[in-house]
Design a protein around this motif. Structure first.
Motif, PDB file in Angstrom:
ATOM      1  N   LYS A 143      -7.490   1.395   2.846  1.00  0.00           N
ATOM      2  CA  LYS A 143      -7.067   1.061   4.204  1.00  0.00           C
ATOM      3  C   LYS A 143      -7.523   2.126   5.196  1.00  0.00           C
ATOM      4  CE  LYS A 143      -4.376  -2.705   3.774  1.00  0.00           C
ATOM      5  NZ  LYS A 143      -4.486  -3.923   4.598  1.00  0.00           N
TER       6      LYS A 143
ATOM      7  N   TRP B 124       0.661  -0.771   7.596  1.00  0.00           N
ATOM      8  CA  TRP B 124      -0.623  -0.828   6.916  1.00  0.00           C
ATOM      9  C   TRP B 124      -1.516  -1.974   7.379  1.00  0.00           C
ATOM     10  CZ3 TRP B 124      -2.233   3.310   4.276  1.00  0.00           C
ATOM     11  CH2 TRP B 124      -1.235   4.226   3.889  1.00  0.00           C
TER      12      TRP B 124
ATOM     13  N   ARG C 276      -3.724   7.716   8.416  1.00  0.00           N
ATOM     14  CA  ARG C 276      -2.613   7.267   7.587  1.00  0.00           C
ATOM     15  C   ARG C 276      -1.341   7.079   8.417  1.00  0.00           C
ATOM     16  NH1 ARG C 276       1.694   8.340   4.400  1.00  0.00           N
ATOM     17  NH2 ARG C 276       1.622   7.497   2.283  1.00  0.00           N
TER      18      ARG C 276
ATOM     19  N   GLN D 278      -4.119   2.691  -0.225  1.00  0.00           N
ATOM     20  CA  GLN D 278      -4.009   3.519   0.967  1.00  0.00           C
ATOM     21  C   GLN D 278      -5.376   4.073   1.357  1.00  0.00           C
ATOM     22  OE1 GLN D 278      -1.015   6.550   0.584  1.00  0.00           O
ATOM     23  NE2 GLN D 278       0.586   5.111  -0.004  1.00  0.00           N
TER      24      GLN D 278
ATOM     25  N   PRO E 232       0.817  -1.227   0.000  1.00  0.00           N
ATOM     26  CA  PRO E 232       0.000   0.000   0.000  1.00  0.00           C
ATOM     27  C   PRO E 232       0.844   1.267   0.000  1.00  0.00           C
ATOM     28  CG  PRO E 232      -0.836  -1.584   1.593  1.00  0.00           C
ATOM     29  CD  PRO E 232       0.480  -2.113   1.115  1.00  0.00           C
ATOM     30  N   GLU E 233       2.096   1.168   0.474  1.00  0.00           N
ATOM     31  CA  GLU E 233       2.968   2.337   0.528  1.00  0.00           C
ATOM     32  C   GLU E 233       3.128   2.969  -0.841  1.00  0.00           C
ATOM     33  OE1 GLU E 233       4.712   5.034   2.749  1.00  0.00           O
ATOM     34  OE2 GLU E 233       4.340   3.105   3.699  1.00  0.00           O
TER      35      GLU E 233
END
Length: 284
Positions: free
Chosen positions: A23, A56, A48, A20, A13-14
């Protein structure tokens, strides 16, 4: 074909803005309805930060954030006012610099050799106040701050107790995750190595990687790394720069009193009086 889909689903996800966002929405739903200061605290950027701090994992980030919300509910860091902690700052052992780093981040200057009190609780409260103040003064779009730590005058006799160091690391990592961009330890004495061997075990890997040792006489590369983060004109002379920054407690106190009004406004609190502390409004 199916293997490719599985790989895409497991993409980090980074590097995937869509993942992102998904999440963040998942974490929001997991935390549930919020109100008051907790609602104000839990912005998308906040969600975040907690997700990043826990690689994540929504489950781990939820646990971490819930613990922070419980801590903030009882400790009430947004209600601390400068007159309550000003005596801790008389020597300038921790204060927000009047400049930012090259990324526009707030800068906290720490001088552990200037320790002037013995109360563990008051020392932590003073630190929390300044962390909140540094966050308050971040420019829009910036989430992190930098630390400059000067070891002038530091010795084993006036060092921060292990208990305080442990609590400091715990609060920074657990309740201000991803707020620290980098911490430069400038010219620590050799005797500090023994203290560091204990303290480093309090740090999680992400925080540990952000700690940089700078030795101006022994390691020129470490100095260059620091200067990549700071304009030499701003960097105080105590850190090898050309800036003329001298801590003036009276002037700093005036600035903090004004910031207390901004803090109260941000959190929707009474700016005139809180916890028995009178706060004068800023001049227009």
């Amino acid at each position: 074909m199916f293997r490719r889909k599985a790989n895409n689903a497991n993409q980090d996800p980074e590097n995937d803005p869509q993942q992102q966002e998904a999440k963040i929405n998942e974490l929001k739903a997991a935390i549930g309805p919020l109100s008051g200061p907790s609602l104000k605290y839990c912005s998308d950027a906040c969600f975040r930060r907690y997700l990043v701090a826990r690689n994540w994992s929504v489950e781990k980030a939820k646990k971490m954030l819930q613990e922070t919300l419980e801590w903030r509910s009882s400790y009430k860091p947004e209600e601390i006012r400068w007159p309550q902690v000003a005596h801790e700052g008389e020597t300038g052992k921790i204060y927000r610099a009047n400049f930012r780093d090259r990324q526009g981040r707030s800068v906290l200057i720490l001088r552990p050799g200037m320790q002037n009190t013995k109360s563990f609780e008051n020392q932590i409260r003073h630190l929390v106040y300044l962390l909140e103040n540094a966050v308050l003064n971040l420019p829009e779009g910036q989430e992190q701050m930098s630390f400059l730590i000067d070891f002038t005058g530091w010795s084993i006799t006036n060092n921060v107790p292990i208990k305080t160091a442990h609590e400091t690391a715990s609060i920074l990592q657990n309740h201000y995750p991803e707020r620290l961009a980098v911490a430069f330890l400038y010219n620590p004495p050799r005797i500090f190595e023994a203290f560091w061997k204990v303290v480093k075990y309090f740090l999680d890997p992400r925080t540990f990687q952000k700690v940089k040792f700078v030795y101006p006489k022994k390691n020129k590369e470490s100095v260059e790394v620091m200067r990549l983060h700071f304009d030499d004109q701003n960097l105080p002379a105590d850190f090898g720069g050309q800036g003329d920054l001298q801590y003036d407690h009276a002037e700093f106190s005036k600035m903090m009193i004004q910031d207390d009004v901004k803090t109260a406004s941000f959190w929707g609190l009474d700016a005139a009086k809180l916890n028995g502390v009178e706060v004068a409004p800023t001049e227009s």
